[in-house]
Write an enzyme that holds these catalytic residues in place. Sequence first.
Site, PDB file in Angstrom:
ATOM      1  N   PRO A   2      -3.792   3.735   9.141  1.00  0.00           N
ATOM      2  CA  PRO A   2      -2.440   4.119   9.488  1.00  0.00           C
ATOM      3  C   PRO A   2      -1.874   5.279   8.694  1.00  0.00           C
ATOM      4  O   PRO A   2      -1.477   5.116   7.551  1.00  0.00           O
ATOM      5  CB  PRO A   2      -1.623   2.836   9.196  1.00  0.00           C
ATOM      6  CG  PRO A   2      -2.597   1.838   8.685  1.00  0.00           C
ATOM      7  CD  PRO A   2      -3.797   2.573   8.257  1.00  0.00           C
ATOM      8  N   GLU A   3      -1.823   6.418   9.303  1.00  0.00           N
ATOM      9  CA  GLU A   3      -0.942   7.471   8.824  1.00  0.00           C
ATOM     10  C   GLU A   3       0.240   7.472   9.793  1.00  0.00           C
ATOM     11  O   GLU A   3       0.307   6.631  10.692  1.00  0.00           O
ATOM     12  CB  GLU A   3      -1.663   8.821   8.790  1.00  0.00           C
ATOM     13  CG  GLU A   3      -2.670   8.899   7.651  1.00  0.00           C
ATOM     14  CD  GLU A   3      -3.083  10.322   7.296  1.00  0.00           C
ATOM     15  OE1 GLU A   3      -2.263  11.240   7.491  1.00  0.00           O
ATOM     16  OE2 GLU A   3      -4.212  10.505   6.834  1.00  0.00           O
ATOM     17  N   HIS A  92      -8.959 -12.346   8.487  1.00  0.00           N
ATOM     18  CA  HIS A  92      -7.907 -11.485   7.949  1.00  0.00           C
ATOM     19  C   HIS A  92      -6.678 -11.394   8.844  1.00  0.00           C
ATOM     20  O   HIS A  92      -5.871 -10.488   8.688  1.00  0.00           O
ATOM     21  CB  HIS A  92      -8.465 -10.098   7.657  1.00  0.00           C
ATOM     22  CG  HIS A  92      -9.611 -10.126   6.689  1.00  0.00           C
ATOM     23  ND1 HIS A  92      -9.481 -10.600   5.404  1.00  0.00           N
ATOM     24  CD2 HIS A  92     -10.907  -9.781   6.822  1.00  0.00           C
ATOM     25  CE1 HIS A  92     -10.649 -10.532   4.789  1.00  0.00           C
ATOM     26  NE2 HIS A  92     -11.529 -10.049   5.630  1.00  0.00           N
ATOM     27  N   ARG A 111      -7.825  -5.523   3.603  1.00  0.00           N
ATOM     28  CA  ARG A 111      -7.646  -5.172   2.188  1.00  0.00           C
ATOM     29  C   ARG A 111      -6.319  -5.654   1.623  1.00  0.00           C
ATOM     30  O   ARG A 111      -6.113  -5.621   0.411  1.00  0.00           O
ATOM     31  CB  ARG A 111      -7.796  -3.651   2.013  1.00  0.00           C
ATOM     32  CG  ARG A 111      -9.217  -3.189   2.323  1.00  0.00           C
ATOM     33  CD  ARG A 111      -9.351  -1.692   2.238  1.00  0.00           C
ATOM     34  NE  ARG A 111      -9.295  -1.203   0.866  1.00  0.00           N
ATOM     35  CZ  ARG A 111      -9.387   0.079   0.553  1.00  0.00           C
ATOM     36  NH1 ARG A 111      -9.516   0.992   1.491  1.00  0.00           N
ATOM     37  NH2 ARG A 111      -9.349   0.442  -0.708  1.00  0.00           N
TER      38      ARG A 111
END
Length: 273
Positions: A2-3, A92, A111
Amino acid sequence: MPELPEVETVCRGLAGVLNGRRFARVELRRKDLRIPFPRGLAAALTGRRIELIYRRAKYVLMALDDGNVLIIHLGMSGHMAIIKDDSSPGLHDHVIFTTDDGTVVRFNDPRRFGLMTLAPASGLDSHKLFRHLGPDALSDGFTPDVLSAALKGRKAAIKTALLDQRLVVGVGNIYASESLYRAGISPKRPAGSITGRRAAALVPAIKQILNEAIAAGGSSLRDHVQPSGELGYFQNAWRVYGREGESCACKRALIKRIVQAARSTFYCTRCQT
DNA sequence: CCTTGAACCTGCGGGC
DNA sequence: TGCCCGCAGGTTCAAG
């Protein structure tokens, strides 16, 4: 993943299925991400109607009908998946939203650099997460003059400075390299030297790159929100990022990779000065 | 104030 | 095959 363009794409995708809906059930499958979930988050969200979904910096914001805003950051590896089958949550999948019309959205983040929290809509700009942020790269307030003023006196490399969200918001590691390439500016140039025609080239380069990536993301949005959805839709448009050793389009140099502030930078030694 | 480096965490691909 | 290393889209904090 994600930018800014990806976050914008996620907002638009979520708005399509969540706008105007109520949270019927919110399941937190662990107690924290990068920061702890606020106490009672699931209960606070349950029954609330989603009035508006929008982006600020790289945050997804959901304005609720009780005057609060659900704040979501995707970190490095987070994504939202609109679930259209009966598959089980994975390792996750940390948060699962179910709306009053049965739509299921899962927040997945291996993460766990992402975050999710709740804050009052009033005074959101002075919230700890937002008060230090500079102008959004796509806003009219981000101009060459504003950029060069913010960079004045800075000796750090321009590539590193572009990642500082206090100066400009929304430029991430990929698009920093891509923007500098398009503007013909060396990533190693001192930030304070970006004035005049260089600033006049860099600002539109940033806006163009981000807008093109948003346009590309928008067109593959349905794929993106699939359970198996992986991004990569804009990768073919990258001119330097991830292309170490390849020939630059100028045919006169190979694309080089260097490390700045512990992040990879890609550039053409010939096109960028 | 500015700048750098480390930290947070998991997964993947390459080299041996 | 298996292990070790480096690397990954972000942000924050401490230290110099």
